[in-house]
Design a protein around this motif. Structure first.
Motif, PDB file in Angstrom:
ATOM      1  N   UNK A 114       0.827  -1.207   0.000  1.00 47.94           N
ATOM      2  CA  UNK A 114       0.000   0.000   0.000  1.00 47.94           C
ATOM      3  C   UNK A 114       0.863   1.259   0.000  1.00 47.94           C
ATOM      4  N   UNK A 115       1.975   1.203   0.718  1.00 45.34           N
ATOM      5  CA  UNK A 115       2.871   2.356   0.745  1.00 45.34           C
ATOM      6  C   UNK A 115       3.492   2.640  -0.601  1.00 45.34           C
ATOM      7  N   UNK A 116       3.677   1.594  -1.410  1.00 47.93           N
ATOM      8  CA  UNK A 116       4.253   1.763  -2.742  1.00 47.93           C
ATOM      9  C   UNK A 116       3.232   2.326  -3.718  1.00 47.93           C
ATOM     10  N   UNK A 117       2.007   1.826  -3.650  1.00 45.97           N
ATOM     11  CA  UNK A 117       1.006   2.205  -4.650  1.00 45.97           C
ATOM     12  C   UNK A 117       0.328   3.533  -4.337  1.00 45.97           C
ATOM     13  N   UNK A 140       9.856  -9.701 -10.465  1.00 43.98           N
ATOM     14  CA  UNK A 140       9.929  -8.575 -11.401  1.00 43.98           C
ATOM     15  C   UNK A 140       8.664  -7.728 -11.358  1.00 43.98           C
ATOM     16  N   UNK A 141       7.536  -8.330 -11.016  1.00 36.10           N
ATOM     17  CA  UNK A 141       6.282  -7.578 -10.924  1.00 36.10           C
ATOM     18  C   UNK A 141       6.356  -6.496  -9.862  1.00 36.10           C
ATOM     19  N   UNK A 142       7.093  -6.749  -8.779  1.00 35.07           N
ATOM     20  CA  UNK A 142       7.243  -5.729  -7.738  1.00 35.07           C
ATOM     21  C   UNK A 142       7.942  -4.491  -8.293  1.00 35.07           C
ATOM     22  N   UNK A 143       8.961  -4.725  -9.096  1.00 33.80           N
ATOM     23  CA  UNK A 143       9.644  -3.601  -9.740  1.00 33.80           C
ATOM     24  C   UNK A 143       8.713  -2.881 -10.702  1.00 33.80           C
ATOM     25  N   UNK A 144       7.944  -3.633 -11.476  1.00 32.87           N
ATOM     26  CA  UNK A 144       7.056  -3.042 -12.472  1.00 32.87           C
ATOM     27  C   UNK A 144       6.018  -2.121 -11.831  1.00 32.87           C
TER      28      UNK A 144
END
Length: 413
Positions: A114-117, A140-144
């Protein structure tokens, strides 16, 4: 009041391309003492003062590692540039603020989705992101997700850029294929090492020279910055092959074993399927499933789809509710692993006796973990008899799967 700095005196040699590049992805892997992280920190402080509408997001896999790494490095960079009086470094919330404009450097961890988005800035635009120790990002999805958050039109002269810095790691990591094995005007992929760091002392260089002569494998990684794990791999006797597991299953002495490690938001659920021959000390890993966000009904459906519903599957005993639910969903032979105070070490010791062959095409995540799973080190660099808590989801499932083989036959009435 403007301030001039000498790139040569402040940064030194080896990073001119890094400093001037304006493409979207700037990726640097480097050995020890290669200046990659301190150069990134100085660059961000300097350029935020040049671009009064720019804000920066700094990302690590886990949030609580920022304070002693990126937050401290950026604070050091303000002193290096002689501008510390213009910056405020806060601990709660963890951020850095450029006083004249209110621009911010924000710190986030991938362990808080949540903090990222939900990233917003009060002043200007979110232009830049810095991923430190990017090799720790397995998915890789986390980076994307972060990549997509750096978007929108910017004022003339501004640019969007993601910087990734990391120590060299195994060549199966997605970073290599994504950034180092391609050619694109939007990517600057660099490999740096201690030889471009003129600020090292003679004693530092002597250590690298000793390493080159006495520990060449370690020197190749830590000294030259090449792909690979320098030392301390938990499992060394393994390789990849394209084999016919059905033919191997018919050979005398082999039996199928299945292990399941549960995950959800941050960690994957991992199913590992193998053929083991205790007498021959051979283990063939022929199938895997590796996926985050799986509910128990999804796991049950996956096991049925793969045709393993009737197999004995040994699962992580720390989630008895999940095991019960999988039974209710028709996975009737699922059992809990018998964990104990020494179960991790005992399981590793047992598996280290085997020649491990991983299916070259069916099990990419098992291979990544085997190539990345290392022993912890103390502050002096001495290896401990305890593995790191990363790159271990499929390997935990593998340990569970051989538990009955390791302990010998058990009987139930």
């Amino acid at each position: 009041m403007s301030k001039e700095i000498s790139l040569q005196q402040t940064i030194g040699k080896g990073y001119a391309d890094f400093w001037r590049f304006r493409g979207r992805y700037r990726v640097v892997k480097g050995g020890r003492g290669s200046k990659k992280s301190v150069t990134a920190a100085i660059y961000l402080i300097y350029n935020m003062m040049r671009f009064p509408l720019a804000n920066t997001l700094v990302v690590r896999k886990t949030f609580n590692t920022h304070k002693d790494s990126t937050w401290a490095q950026l604070k050091w960079a303000t002193h290096r540039l002689g501008v510390s009086h213009l910056w405020t470094f806060k601990k709660s919330p963890l951020e850095a603020v450029y006083k004249p404009t209110g621009q911010k450097i924000l710190f986030r961890g991938l362990d808080d989705p949540m903090g990222i988005t939900s990233i917003t800035v009060d002043t200007g635009f979110l232009c830049w992101a810095w991923f430190e120790e990017a090799y720790q990002i397995l998915n890789e999805d986390d980076f994307d997700k972060v990549d997509m958050s750096i978007r929108g039109e910017l004022p003339q002269g501004y640019f969007k850029q993601l910087t990734l810095t990391f120590n060299p790691w195994n060549e199966k990591h997605w970073l290599k294929g994504r950034f180092f094995d391609v050619s694109s005007p939007n990517i600057l992929a660099l490999t740096t090492n201690y030889q471009c760091n003129e600020f090292l002392g003679d004693d530092d260089r002597a250590l690298f020279e000793w390493m080159e002569l006495n520990k060449p494998k370690r020197y190749r990684v830590e000294g030259k910055g090449e792909w690979g794990i320098a030392e301390g791999a938990v499992y060394e006797n393994w390789r990849e092959e394209d084999f016919d597991w059905r033919a191997i299953a018919k050979l005398p002495g082999y039996q199928a074993v299945f292990g399941l490690d549960f995950g959800y938001t941050n960690d994957p659920s991992a199913l590992v399927c193998s053929l083991i021959n205790k007498e021959a000390r051979k283990l063939y890993i022929f199938d895997e499933h590796y996926e985050r966000g799986m509910k128990n009904n999804d796991i049950a459906a996956m096991i049925k789809r793969k045709g393993y519903a009737k197999e004995r599957i040994i699962a992580d005993s720390s989630e008895p509710k999940s095991i019960d639910e999988l039974y209710d969903f028709g996975i009737y032979r699922i059992e809990a692993a018998e964990k104990g105070p020494d179960s991790v070490r005992a399981g590793i010791d047992f598996l280290q006796q085997f020649e491990i062959i991983v299916h070259k095409f069916n099990c990419p995540n098992v291979s990544v973990e085997l190539a990345s799973y290392v022993w912890k080190q103390d502050k002096t660099g001495r290896f401990l008899r305890e593995p790191i808590g990363e790159f271990n989801h499929a390997l935990d499932g593998l340990r569970y799967s051989v538990e009955r083989i390791r302990k010998g036959p058990t009987f139930s009435w």
